[in-house]
Design an enzyme around this catalytic site. Structure first.
Site, PDB file in Angstrom:
ATOM      1  N   GLU A  96       0.839  -1.210   0.000  1.00 59.69           N
ATOM      2  CA  GLU A  96       0.000   0.000   0.000  1.00 59.69           C
ATOM      3  C   GLU A  96       0.869   1.252   0.000  1.00 59.69           C
ATOM      4  O   GLU A  96       0.489   2.281  -0.575  1.00 59.69           O
ATOM      5  CB  GLU A  96      -0.966  -0.039   1.195  1.00 59.69           C
ATOM      6  CG  GLU A  96      -2.050  -1.089   0.960  1.00 59.69           C
ATOM      7  CD  GLU A  96      -2.623  -1.715   2.225  1.00 59.69           C
ATOM      8  OE1 GLU A  96      -2.379  -1.213   3.329  1.00 59.69           O
ATOM      9  OE2 GLU A  96      -3.324  -2.743   2.087  1.00 59.69           O
ATOM     10  N   SER A 106      -5.243 -11.747   3.596  1.00 65.81           N
ATOM     11  CA  SER A 106      -6.473 -12.438   4.003  1.00 65.81           C
ATOM     12  C   SER A 106      -6.205 -13.641   4.919  1.00 65.81           C
ATOM     13  O   SER A 106      -6.891 -14.659   4.823  1.00 65.81           O
ATOM     14  CB  SER A 106      -7.294 -12.858   2.780  1.00 65.81           C
ATOM     15  OG  SER A 106      -7.664 -11.718   2.022  1.00 65.81           O
ATOM     16  N   GLY A 139      -3.943  -8.164   8.458  1.00 61.60           N
ATOM     17  CA  GLY A 139      -4.639  -6.883   8.383  1.00 61.60           C
ATOM     18  C   GLY A 139      -6.014  -6.984   9.015  1.00 61.60           C
ATOM     19  O   GLY A 139      -6.176  -6.952  10.235  1.00 61.60           O
TER      20      GLY A 139
HETATM   21  P1  13P Z   1      -5.450  -8.401   5.084  1.00 57.37           P
HETATM   22  O1  13P Z   1      -5.153  -9.409   6.179  1.00 57.37           O
HETATM   23  O2  13P Z   1      -6.546  -7.442   5.455  1.00 57.37           O
HETATM   24  O3  13P Z   1      -5.627  -9.047   3.763  1.00 57.37           O
HETATM   25  O4  13P Z   1      -4.129  -7.478   4.976  1.00 57.37           O
HETATM   26  C1  13P Z   1      -2.908  -8.084   4.865  1.00 57.37           C
HETATM   27  C2  13P Z   1      -1.866  -7.041   4.978  1.00 57.37           C
HETATM   28  O5  13P Z   1      -1.709  -6.210   4.103  1.00 57.37           O
HETATM   29  C3  13P Z   1      -1.048  -7.021   6.189  1.00 57.37           C
HETATM   30  O6  13P Z   1       0.014  -6.144   6.081  1.00 57.37           O
END
Ligand code: 13P
Length: 248
Positions: free
Chosen positions: A97, A209, A230
């Site tokens: 990100e 996920s 996340g």
């Molecule tokens: P999610 O677990 O929401 O897919 O995010 C993973 C993540 O980017 C952790 O840094």
């Protein structure tokens, strides 16, 4: 044996009050957990408060980003010194990100890793391919390039690698254990080319996920040493279950 490592990346979530409520619930749920590194990465604004709440617990604190200068005219940036001052011992660097929305390049990521290590901060270094790259069979090339560029002139001490396939982040589309194992094994092989046997000791986390439902099968993979979580880390009971994964 590599000590399992389970980290919560809250991203841009939780106010101070929400951080407090989470930790009040979470700390007792994991207080008996031993031999697992448990890390939470709240937003900057919650770091100091979280640091006070987790004092004398088995939980460690991470930031989600860092800047590579110590101080000066860098509006909006946070230095390694400031992160340590706020109680951090870890920092996440190179998250997809940050690469996507903030245009971070491998070169910038490498500078951040070096700055963090110079100040004694441990690094959670994120790499991973997009869906398009996976579909065009470029996954391993991307991983190789991100490792080579991101870790240029960096020792492995204090570095944890997180494999986060971008197509699995926040999508509910988790990598299968086979896909995760293939990538993790390759990452370890690449590290071994540069660092020899030291690569066997490096923790490689899976992110994308990860949930209480799939953590056990992911942790069963030989080269999966932990998770960077996340969405499923935002609720205390769900993250506690992930911390208490079961290997068969
Ligand atoms: P999610 O677990 O929401 O897919 O995010 C993973 C993540 O980017 C952790 O840094």
């Amino acid at each position: 044996m590599r000590k399992p490592f389970i980290a919560a990346n809250w991203k841009m979530n939780k106010t101070l009050g929400e951080t407090r409520s989470f930790l009040t619930e979470f700390i007792p749920l994991v207080q008996d957990v031993k031999d697992i590194d448990i890390i939470i990465a709240p937003p900057f604004t919650s770091l100091q408060s979280a640091s006070e709440l987790i004092r004398n617990t088995n939980i460690k604190l991470s930031a989600q980003d860092i800047f590579y200068e110590d101080k000066g005219a860098y509006t909006g940036a946070i230095s390694p010194v400031m992160l340590k001052d706020a109680g951090c011992t870890y920092v996440i660097i190179g998250h997809s990100e940050r690469r996507q929305y903030f245009k971070e390049t491998d070169e910038v990521i490498n500078k951040k890793i070096k700055a963090a290590r110079q100040h004694g901060l441990n690094v959670i270094f994120c790499i991973g391919e997009s869906l398009e790259e996976r579909e065009s069979k470029k996954t391993l090339d991307i991983l190789k390039m991100e490792i080579t560029e991101g870790l240029r002139d960096v020792h492995l001490d204090g570095v944890v690698v997180a494999y986060e396939p971008i197509w699995a982040i926040g999508t509910g589309k988790t990598a299968t254990p086979e896909q995760a194992q293939e990538a993790h094994k390759y990452i370890r092989e690449q590290l071994a080319l540069n660092y020899g046997d030291r690569a066997k000791e490096v923790r490689i986390l899976y992110g994308g996920s990860a949930t209480p439902e799939n953590i056990d099968s992911l942790m069963n993979c030989e080269d999966v040493d932990g998770a960077l979580v996340g969405g499923a880390s935002l609720k205390a009971d769900s993250f506690a279950r992930i911390v208490k994964f079961k290997r068969q």
